[in-house]
Write an enzyme that holds these catalytic residues in place. Structure first.
Site, PDB file in Angstrom:
ATOM      1  N   THR A 232      33.800  43.456  55.349  1.00 44.39           N
ATOM      2  CA  THR A 232      33.078  42.601  55.247  1.00 44.39           C
ATOM      3  C   THR A 232      31.623  43.162  54.528  1.00 44.39           C
ATOM      4  O   THR A 232      31.086  42.242  53.853  1.00 44.39           O
ATOM      5  CB  THR A 232      32.648  42.015  56.627  1.00 44.39           C
ATOM      6  N   HIS A 235      32.504  43.104  50.763  1.00 48.03           N
ATOM      7  CA  HIS A 235      32.596  41.780  50.096  1.00 48.03           C
ATOM      8  C   HIS A 235      31.064  41.287  49.942  1.00 48.03           C
ATOM      9  O   HIS A 235      30.675  40.808  48.864  1.00 48.03           O
ATOM     10  CB  HIS A 235      33.042  40.883  51.127  1.00 48.03           C
ATOM     11  N   GLU A 236      30.257  41.436  51.005  1.00 51.42           N
ATOM     12  CA  GLU A 236      28.833  40.957  50.877  1.00 51.42           C
ATOM     13  C   GLU A 236      27.939  41.747  49.982  1.00 51.42           C
ATOM     14  O   GLU A 236      27.103  41.093  49.253  1.00 51.42           O
ATOM     15  CB  GLU A 236      28.179  40.663  52.457  1.00 51.42           C
ATOM     16  N   TRP A 247      38.074  32.626  44.032  1.00 44.25           N
ATOM     17  CA  TRP A 247      38.500  31.340  43.548  1.00 44.25           C
ATOM     18  C   TRP A 247      37.009  30.549  43.135  1.00 44.25           C
ATOM     19  O   TRP A 247      37.387  29.305  42.903  1.00 44.25           O
ATOM     20  CB  TRP A 247      38.919  30.526  44.767  1.00 44.25           C
ATOM     21  N   VAL A 257      34.663  35.714  35.764  1.00 47.36           N
ATOM     22  CA  VAL A 257      35.116  37.152  35.281  1.00 47.36           C
ATOM     23  C   VAL A 257      36.328  36.875  34.911  1.00 47.36           C
ATOM     24  O   VAL A 257      37.034  36.267  35.179  1.00 47.36           O
ATOM     25  CB  VAL A 257      35.278  37.934  36.770  1.00 47.36           C
ATOM     26  N   THR A 260      40.096  38.254  36.357  1.00 43.46           N
ATOM     27  CA  THR A 260      40.594  37.915  37.692  1.00 43.46           C
ATOM     28  C   THR A 260      41.552  36.887  37.488  1.00 43.46           C
ATOM     29  O   THR A 260      41.099  35.757  36.852  1.00 43.46           O
ATOM     30  CB  THR A 260      39.510  37.709  38.726  1.00 43.46           C
ATOM     31  N   ASP A 296      40.551  42.495  56.509  1.00 44.31           N
ATOM     32  CA  ASP A 296      40.052  43.790  55.901  1.00 44.31           C
ATOM     33  C   ASP A 296      41.149  44.712  55.496  1.00 44.31           C
ATOM     34  O   ASP A 296      41.175  45.347  54.398  1.00 44.31           O
ATOM     35  CB  ASP A 296      39.239  44.584  57.157  1.00 44.31           C
TER      36      ASP A 296
END
Length: 325
Positions: A232, A235-236, A247, A257, A260, A296
């Site tokens: 987490t 990600h943050e 997405w 990007v 991806t 995770d």
């Protein structure tokens, strides 16, 4: 090639929030192919964005300038002096707001999260050796170091996403030198099942940083599956360094990007490989990317394009230049 769209960038989100719930958010534009069996992450940022834009009319322009720099760097990296791997050291202050003894997390748990950030951003995590998408996976080369831990007792059972935990006046802890220190606020709970959110470059200094609930922080102590491997925070911090959700927060949207693949929406749980997108060309989705919403245990990589985008924030005008001094 994913095309840059400044209007879309300014209109998506300033703060990214993830939540755990028994079903995907009803605001998703399409239903994910992988239905979550238990707890999932999801975005809950639209209301926060509107409030930030209402309070600060200049925010959109600042973020657009940062985005323009990121796009120019991606287009011609030779024109910019990107710092070599290992050059950037990010000091971290962890602000712990606790109501119970358990929420007053141990230094061991805090250090476990710092260690995980160092592994994930430097290709030292055990899963990095997976050959899936091996041609584009990146060692970002950013180091994190725990500078201080600030603790404060509170009577709150839950915090919202209005940044109250960052203000002394509302019972929180003020940010420590946010221009050159990554502030992470660890709280017992966030309303609506939210597990974390981050502020992108360009936002107000007083609220800059990352917020995470204690049971999704680190890999020991109160950390609880399926968010018990510290991803987490990975990600943050990605958002803190200007990465978007993979997405693009839209059906087959853009994360700005190039390497991806397009995702039709977020993924949850642990999708089986290969998991194909419904976007044009039905590409295989990068469900193991840190900027998806998988568990995770099932995310483990950034890409070269994401690395360039993050490193661009440390250039003058990139929003995180204070860390490169």
């Amino acid at each position: 090639m994913k095309q840059l769209c400044l209007l879309l960038f300014c209109g998506t989100m300033l703060l990214s929030a993830c939540s755990k719930n028994d079903k995907p958010a009803t605001t998703d534009e399409s239903t994910p192919d992988e239905q979550p069996a238990t707890l999932v992450r999801r975005c809950a940022a639209a209301d926060v964005l509107q409030e930030q834009l209402r309070k600060d009319p200049s925010l959109a322009a600042r973020m657009a300038r940062i985005e323009d720099l990121a796009a120019r760097v991606e287009k011609d990296k030779s024109a910019y002096r990107l710092l070599p791997d290992g050059t950037i050291l990010i000091p971290v202050v962890v602000n712990v707001l606790y109501r119970t003894t358990a929420e007053n997390i141990s230094l061991t748990q805090i250090q476990s999260q710092i260690d995980i950030l160092n592994k994930d951003f430097n290709g030292l995590n055990a899963e990095f050796g997976d050959t899936t998408f091996g041609a584009v996976k990146a060692v970002v080369g950013i180091r994190f170091e725990l500078k201080n831990v600030v603790r404060k007792s509170t009577t709150r059972t839950s915090w919202g996403t209005n940044d109250a935990m960052k203000s002394v006046a509302s019972g929180g802890i003020a940010a420590s030198t946010p221009d050159s220190v990554l502030n992470i606020w660890v709280v017992g709970a966030l309303s609506g099942g939210v597990i974390g959110y981050a502020q992108f470059p360009g936002g107000a200094p007083a609220t800059d940083g990352v917020v995470i609930v204690d049971d999704c922080f680190g890999n020991t102590g109160t950390a609880t599956a399926p968010f018990n491997k510290g991803r987490t925070a990975t990600h943050e911090v990605g958002h803190f360094l200007n990465l978007r959700h993979i997405w693009g927060d839209a059906n087959c949207g853009t994360d700005f990007v190039n390497d991806t693949p397009p995702h039709n929406t977020s993924n949850f749980g642990c999708p089986s490989y290969p998991h194909r997108s419904t976007c044009a060309g039905t590409p295989i989705e990068m469900t193991m990317n840190f900027m998806d919403y998988t568990d995770d245990a099932c995310m483990h990589m950034f890409t070269q394009g994401q690395k360039t985008r993050m490193l661009a924030t440390f250039l003058t005008g990139g929003g995180r230049a204070g860390f490169a001094q």
